[in-house]
Design an enzyme around this catalytic site. Sequence first.
Site, PDB file in Angstrom:
ATOM      1  N   SER A 162      13.857  -3.858  -3.284  1.00 33.88           N
ATOM      2  CA  SER A 162      12.795  -4.855  -3.250  1.00 33.88           C
ATOM      3  C   SER A 162      13.334  -6.135  -2.586  1.00 33.88           C
ATOM      4  O   SER A 162      13.853  -6.061  -1.470  1.00 33.88           O
ATOM      5  CB  SER A 162      12.268  -5.092  -4.665  1.00 33.88           C
ATOM      6  OG  SER A 162      11.024  -5.737  -4.652  1.00 33.88           O
ATOM      7  N   ASP A 218       3.961   2.258  -0.948  1.00 32.23           N
ATOM      8  CA  ASP A 218       4.620   1.328  -1.866  1.00 32.23           C
ATOM      9  C   ASP A 218       3.726   0.093  -1.956  1.00 32.23           C
ATOM     10  O   ASP A 218       3.429  -0.529  -0.946  1.00 32.23           O
ATOM     11  CB  ASP A 218       6.001   0.954  -1.317  1.00 32.23           C
ATOM     12  CG  ASP A 218       6.799   0.044  -2.239  1.00 32.23           C
ATOM     13  OD1 ASP A 218       6.204  -0.834  -2.888  1.00 32.23           O
ATOM     14  OD2 ASP A 218       8.035   0.183  -2.282  1.00 32.23           O
ATOM     15  N   HIS A 265       7.344   2.191  -6.072  1.00 24.90           N
ATOM     16  CA  HIS A 265       8.299   1.163  -5.676  1.00 24.90           C
ATOM     17  C   HIS A 265       9.694   1.590  -6.116  1.00 24.90           C
ATOM     18  O   HIS A 265      10.014   1.570  -7.302  1.00 24.90           O
ATOM     19  CB  HIS A 265       7.903  -0.163  -6.335  1.00 24.90           C
ATOM     20  CG  HIS A 265       8.615  -1.358  -5.816  1.00 24.90           C
ATOM     21  ND1 HIS A 265       8.792  -1.605  -4.479  1.00 24.90           N
ATOM     22  CD2 HIS A 265       9.189  -2.409  -6.463  1.00 24.90           C
ATOM     23  CE1 HIS A 265       9.441  -2.755  -4.315  1.00 24.90           C
ATOM     24  NE2 HIS A 265       9.702  -3.247  -5.511  1.00 24.90           N
TER      25      HIS A 265
END
Length: 497
Positions: free
Chosen positions: A217, A434, A463
């Site tokens: 991320s 995602d 994710h």
Amino acid sequence: MIRKRSAALVGALGLAGVLVAVVPAIAEEPGEKPKAAMTFEACPSDVAIPPIMAGLVQCAKLPVPLDYADPDGPQIELMVSRLASTRPEKRRGVLMFNPGGPGGTGLDQPAFLASKGLPNSVLDAYDLIGMDTRGVGHSTRMSCGFLATDPYYGNIPPYAGDDASVSAQAKIAEGIADRCATTDARLRHLTTANTARDLDRIRAALGETKAGFYGASYGSALGAAYVSMFPDTTDRVVLDSNVGDTYLDYEGMRRYGQGMEETFVDFARWVAARHSSYGLGRTAQEVRRTYLETGARLDQTPAADGTTGAIFRAYVFVGLYSETSYGGVARKWQEWLTPGEPPAPAPESAPAPNPGDNNLTVFLAVTCNDSDWPEDVETYRRGVAEDRKRYPLYGPAAANILPCAYWKHEPAEPPVAINDDGPRNVLILQNRHDPVTPYAGGKLLREKFDQRSRLVTAEESGHGVYVLSGNACALNLTTSYLVDGVMPARDTTCRRG
């Protein structure tokens, strides 16, 4: 941030043990392996270590400059965790982790991923290094002083139904920016570039000439900056679920709307196949229509528990992070189908601190300090109007205005530029769908790193790819790279499962 599934909705919520502060290691001659300069002891009792790994993870503190332009000036502390290899004959070095945010705790990340199935070959090859980055948690903690009563409740602005909603959020955002500016002057030094410099200090203090890195991320942006700034001291680098650059800017935030559109299709199909249980639509198209109608209805009349359209949309958005959340999201959605009377206002009391204060603070400081954000409210009104048409599911939230529009500190330096001149040591992992870091981010990073990188695309939804997605092909390719250094010869697509 991968591990904290509620982070986008509420901004993610976090001294026992002896901790020894030490000075950074210094190599006596160029090229000499630095001397280890951190002593590890018991971690604080509130670090979330699975019971089966109790006692295996240890922590230490390391001082670093608050301002690297003034290295002899004020210092702050970083807390670092280590899950050490127990196989010295197989040990390669260290692998540092960042789970995202910015603002998320990472002390527990090595143990968390190990508990989720990180292969033993990786545990043998590396000391796994977690950390609370500058400003976070058990490192020198920084705060804007968010209160539980603040109307600013998340790192993603609320869904803006019209221009008036953008104007209303602009006033809230300006007030938060003013408060952060007056609460803690150190916030100006929370940047991705400075955190990358911290990573290299940690590497040296661990006594390593090179360090590997796994970032997910926002951690992908940090890793991209780290390997760009320190190509000679970074080892094998894995960037998972990608922001698309070394920083998050307004266009990066707006991609959340795109990610929601692409990923919602998978959720809608799952829900439609279970219509007799949840009653949200017999086809994916019907589920989408029910979602839009529910949001619009809650905009006008909150549910009996006080849920508004903005909260409903944020809840579903976060639920798309993992297919394991789908059932819980669908069940809660059922409760919101028929709004009731909003709850009576709670009696007034002294404002309590927001438990997500630290996460909200660091997210804003890093995001706003890293790059210039538009300062004209009209830019955000226009962005919301555009994305209401392009990405109606969540675009009017992702394009709404943040305190970055009113941030008092101009960036101290330009964003870190991607360095495509260096060893081929960047493996990029990306799910096809995602919600928060859509596929476009992985492609952008692959193009920028060029021949330094390879892209592994998992035909999965959610994710997080490595370990968390369950994709066998992506797991095997990444493990092979980390342990044996085998980089895929070309970009690779991994079929589902």
